[in-house]
Write a protein that holds these residues in place. Structure first.
Motif, PDB file in Angstrom:
ATOM      1  N   GLU A 351       0.840  -1.191   0.000  1.00  0.00           N
ATOM      2  CA  GLU A 351       0.000   0.000   0.000  1.00  0.00           C
ATOM      3  C   GLU A 351       0.881   1.249   0.000  1.00  0.00           C
ATOM      4  O   GLU A 351       1.871   1.324   0.733  1.00  0.00           O
ATOM      5  CB  GLU A 351      -0.914   0.009   1.221  1.00  0.00           C
ATOM      6  CG  GLU A 351      -1.934  -1.111   1.226  1.00  0.00           C
ATOM      7  CD  GLU A 351      -2.727  -1.159   2.513  1.00  0.00           C
ATOM      8  OE1 GLU A 351      -2.355  -0.409   3.442  1.00  0.00           O
ATOM      9  OE2 GLU A 351      -3.688  -1.938   2.610  1.00  0.00           O
ATOM     10  N   ILE A 352       0.511   2.233  -0.807  1.00  0.00           N
ATOM     11  CA  ILE A 352       1.206   3.517  -0.848  1.00  0.00           C
ATOM     12  C   ILE A 352       0.309   4.548  -0.180  1.00  0.00           C
ATOM     13  O   ILE A 352      -0.758   4.901  -0.705  1.00  0.00           O
ATOM     14  CB  ILE A 352       1.543   3.931  -2.287  1.00  0.00           C
ATOM     15  CG1 ILE A 352       2.388   2.849  -2.969  1.00  0.00           C
ATOM     16  CG2 ILE A 352       2.273   5.262  -2.304  1.00  0.00           C
ATOM     17  CD1 ILE A 352       3.713   2.578  -2.297  1.00  0.00           C
ATOM     18  N   ILE A 353       0.746   5.007   0.976  1.00  0.00           N
ATOM     19  CA  ILE A 353      -0.055   5.973   1.736  1.00  0.00           C
ATOM     20  C   ILE A 353      -0.001   7.349   1.085  1.00  0.00           C
ATOM     21  O   ILE A 353      -1.003   8.050   0.996  1.00  0.00           O
ATOM     22  CB  ILE A 353       0.429   6.040   3.195  1.00  0.00           C
ATOM     23  CG1 ILE A 353       0.426   4.632   3.824  1.00  0.00           C
ATOM     24  CG2 ILE A 353      -0.443   6.975   4.006  1.00  0.00           C
ATOM     25  CD1 ILE A 353      -0.918   3.956   3.801  1.00  0.00           C
ATOM     26  N   SER A 354       1.177   7.767   0.639  1.00  0.00           N
ATOM     27  CA  SER A 354       1.327   9.062  -0.019  1.00  0.00           C
ATOM     28  C   SER A 354       2.531   9.005  -0.943  1.00  0.00           C
ATOM     29  O   SER A 354       3.424   8.175  -0.783  1.00  0.00           O
ATOM     30  CB  SER A 354       1.509  10.183   1.011  1.00  0.00           C
ATOM     31  OG  SER A 354       2.714   9.992   1.743  1.00  0.00           O
ATOM     32  N   GLY A 355       2.556   9.918  -1.947  1.00  0.00           N
ATOM     33  CA  GLY A 355       3.658   9.988  -2.897  1.00  0.00           C
ATOM     34  C   GLY A 355       3.240   9.726  -4.323  1.00  0.00           C
ATOM     35  O   GLY A 355       3.931  10.142  -5.255  1.00  0.00           O
ATOM     36  N   LEU A 356       2.112   9.046  -4.535  1.00  0.00           N
ATOM     37  CA  LEU A 356       1.604   8.762  -5.867  1.00  0.00           C
ATOM     38  C   LEU A 356       0.158   9.237  -5.981  1.00  0.00           C
ATOM     39  O   LEU A 356      -0.585   9.222  -4.986  1.00  0.00           O
ATOM     40  CB  LEU A 356       1.678   7.261  -6.175  1.00  0.00           C
ATOM     41  CG  LEU A 356       3.071   6.624  -6.245  1.00  0.00           C
ATOM     42  CD1 LEU A 356       2.942   5.127  -6.503  1.00  0.00           C
ATOM     43  CD2 LEU A 356       3.943   7.284  -7.295  1.00  0.00           C
ATOM     44  N   THR A 357      -0.229   9.630  -7.189  1.00  0.00           N
ATOM     45  CA  THR A 357      -1.606  10.069  -7.418  1.00  0.00           C
ATOM     46  C   THR A 357      -2.502   8.932  -7.862  1.00  0.00           C
ATOM     47  O   THR A 357      -3.728   9.025  -7.766  1.00  0.00           O
ATOM     48  CB  THR A 357      -1.630  11.171  -8.487  1.00  0.00           C
ATOM     49  OG1 THR A 357      -1.175  10.625  -9.739  1.00  0.00           O
ATOM     50  CG2 THR A 357      -0.735  12.334  -8.078  1.00  0.00           C
ATOM     51  N   GLY A 358      -1.907   7.855  -8.401  1.00  0.00           N
ATOM     52  CA  GLY A 358      -2.682   6.740  -8.912  1.00  0.00           C
ATOM     53  C   GLY A 358      -2.757   6.703 -10.420  1.00  0.00           C
ATOM     54  O   GLY A 358      -3.246   5.727 -11.000  1.00  0.00           O
ATOM     55  N   ALA A 359      -2.292   7.771 -11.085  1.00  0.00           N
ATOM     56  CA  ALA A 359      -2.330   7.817 -12.542  1.00  0.00           C
ATOM     57  C   ALA A 359      -0.988   7.486 -13.171  1.00  0.00           C
ATOM     58  O   ALA A 359      -0.868   7.455 -14.400  1.00  0.00           O
ATOM     59  CB  ALA A 359      -2.781   9.210 -12.999  1.00  0.00           C
ATOM     60  N   GLU A 360       0.042   7.236 -12.391  1.00  0.00           N
ATOM     61  CA  GLU A 360       1.385   7.013 -12.920  1.00  0.00           C
ATOM     62  C   GLU A 360       1.550   5.604 -13.498  1.00  0.00           C
ATOM     63  O   GLU A 360       0.806   4.689 -13.145  1.00  0.00           O
ATOM     64  CB  GLU A 360       2.437   7.215 -11.820  1.00  0.00           C
ATOM     65  CG  GLU A 360       2.501   8.614 -11.227  1.00  0.00           C
ATOM     66  CD  GLU A 360       1.565   8.800 -10.051  1.00  0.00           C
ATOM     67  OE1 GLU A 360       1.695   9.825  -9.353  1.00  0.00           O
ATOM     68  OE2 GLU A 360       0.715   7.912  -9.823  1.00  0.00           O
ATOM     69  N   ARG A 361       2.562   5.501 -14.368  1.00  0.00           N
ATOM     70  CA  ARG A 361       3.072   4.204 -14.796  1.00  0.00           C
ATOM     71  C   ARG A 361       4.453   4.063 -14.169  1.00  0.00           C
ATOM     72  O   ARG A 361       5.256   5.008 -14.193  1.00  0.00           O
ATOM     73  CB  ARG A 361       3.138   4.100 -16.320  1.00  0.00           C
ATOM     74  CG  ARG A 361       1.747   4.014 -16.962  1.00  0.00           C
ATOM     75  CD  ARG A 361       1.822   3.810 -18.457  1.00  0.00           C
ATOM     76  NE  ARG A 361       2.477   2.555 -18.835  1.00  0.00           N
ATOM     77  CZ  ARG A 361       1.914   1.346 -18.765  1.00  0.00           C
ATOM     78  NH1 ARG A 361       0.672   1.210 -18.309  1.00  0.00           N
ATOM     79  NH2 ARG A 361       2.582   0.271 -19.139  1.00  0.00           N
ATOM     80  N   ILE A 362       4.730   2.912 -13.613  1.00  0.00           N
ATOM     81  CA  ILE A 362       5.936   2.748 -12.810  1.00  0.00           C
ATOM     82  C   ILE A 362       6.692   1.488 -13.213  1.00  0.00           C
ATOM     83  O   ILE A 362       6.161   0.640 -13.948  1.00  0.00           O
ATOM     84  CB  ILE A 362       5.584   2.659 -11.308  1.00  0.00           C
ATOM     85  CG1 ILE A 362       4.721   1.423 -11.036  1.00  0.00           C
ATOM     86  CG2 ILE A 362       4.876   3.922 -10.830  1.00  0.00           C
ATOM     87  CD1 ILE A 362       4.463   1.149  -9.584  1.00  0.00           C
TER      88      ILE A 362
END
Length: 383
Positions: A351-362
């Motif tokens: 789980e990512i609590i903060s740092g990403l918006t959810g629209a990225e490709r990683i």
């Protein structure tokens, strides 16, 4: 003439050195279509925004780096181990009120008791002394009150001065105060009899959960507990959660409780404590149904108040860069290490609590190769 020749030779050597240096620079860093100055400015801008690895998507795929999209998860799958515990105030320690030897233990573990039920009887020399002090204070107060009544009658008849009556009345008030103090001390000691016998009683209704004393044992200041009594109806749920749970759980969240060998019950989160010295968040919950006895081990599945709001990435995607968890995000012509705050890990996902918006490709599988390339580039830059 020799001087002019010397300076001429020196100038030729300098020009030759400059020419060699310029040619070497051109070989190590050939100009691109955009020009060397533009490329240097672009690379400098990328370094300012964070750790960057210049690598196209095709080159990354050939190197074994898989590019994936960010997923959305739900807080409903948060599973925590827990136990049934007595609620605050539901358990009471039955202690000896003063030093003494145990004469008799009236109850055993598992017995039901009520408020005031005898638990044990002690014999205490200090208790006998306290009773004697209270009796003496009562006699002194009685005598002082009798003297005050006598002097008041004499004053009314004119036989004594008012100052004498005032002294007698003050003595009576002092004796009454000493009596109150002696009786309060006697009550705190459990009202021992004249021979020092003290009956220790249960302070609450409940079940005797522990017996710590036996006949003949001497109770002193370091060892005063005789028994423990708890109200079995007043229980709650205690869970040990990771620190990331504090950002997911909220007071009022519902939970499903799985009890081994029994039907599942539900409950509500009532309190979430800060992270303790062991790095654990204590979560307390109130059950809606009947629970097994205190001490029973169980588990719970929490349903967060905002399902589907969590960002989830593969565990391989999270890499530690300079001591900080990072995810390599795809940008034009490369990958940039972006710091993130991680939550719990389960089934190959983090789980990512903060740092990403959810629209990225990683970068997913093989992200460690980008970390290695980044470390290699920093090492070469340092040299």
């Amino acid at each position: 003439m020799s001087i002019n020749k010397h300076w001429l030779l020196t100038g030729v050597a300098v020009i030759a050195a400059l020419g060699v240096g310029f040619g070497g620079a051109q070989l190590l860093d050939p100009p691109t279509a955009g020009g060397g100055a533009e490329r240097a400015e672009e690379e400098h801008g990328k370094d300012e925004d964070g750790a960057y690895v210049a690598l196209t998507a095709q080159a990354a795929e050939r190197a074994g780096v898989a590019v994936v999209g960010v997923e959305r998860g739900s807080g409903a799958d948060l599973k925590l181990p827990g136990r049934v515990a007595f609620a605050p105030g539901a358990e009471a320690s039955v202690d000896a009120p003063l030093p003494g030897s145990v004469v008799r233990v009236h109850v055993g573990a598992g017995d039901h008791v009520s408020t005031g039920t005898p638990v044990a009887t002690l014999r205490s020399a200090e208790g006998a002394g306290s009773r004697a002090t209270a009796d003496a204070a009562a006699a002194s107060a009685q005598a002082a009150l009798a003297a005050e009544r006598r002097d008041r009658q004499l004053f009314n008849q004119g036989w004594i001065a008012e100052s004498r009556l005032e002294i007698t009345a003050a003595e009576a008030r002092r004796a009454e105060a000493e009596l109150r103090a002696a009786r309060a001390r006697l009550g705190a000691y459990g009202a021992p009899s004249s021979n020092g016998l003290v009956v220790v009683r249960s302070p609450i209704n409940g079940i005797v959960t522990r017996i710590s004393a036996a006949p003949g044992q001497f109770m002193h200041e370091e060892v005063l507990q005789i028994a423990a009594v708890a109200d079995a109806r007043r229980v709650e749920l205690i869970f040990d959660a990771p620190p990331s749970a504090a950002s997911v759980l909220r007071v009022g969240d519902r939970l499903d409780i799985a009890v081994p060998g029994a039907e599942a019950v539900s409950g509500v989160v009532t309190a979430i404590a800060p992270v303790n010295d062991q790095g654990v968040v204590i979560v307390r919950a109130r059950p809606d149904g009947t629970l097994p006895p205190a001490g029973t081990v169980l588990s719970a599945r929490f349903t967060a108040s905002a399902p589907g709001s969590l960002i989830v990435v593969p565990t391989d995607a999270v890499q530690t860069v300079d001591g900080v968890p990072c995810v390599f995000v795809v940008e034009d012509g490369g990958f940039r290490a972006r710091p993130v705050v991680t939550g719990r890990t389960a089934e190959g996902r983090v789980e990512i609590i903060s740092g990403l918006t959810g629209a990225e490709r990683i970068a997913g599988r093989g992200a460690f190769l980008l970390k290695a390339e980044l470390a290699k580039g920093e090492a070469e830059h340092g040299h």
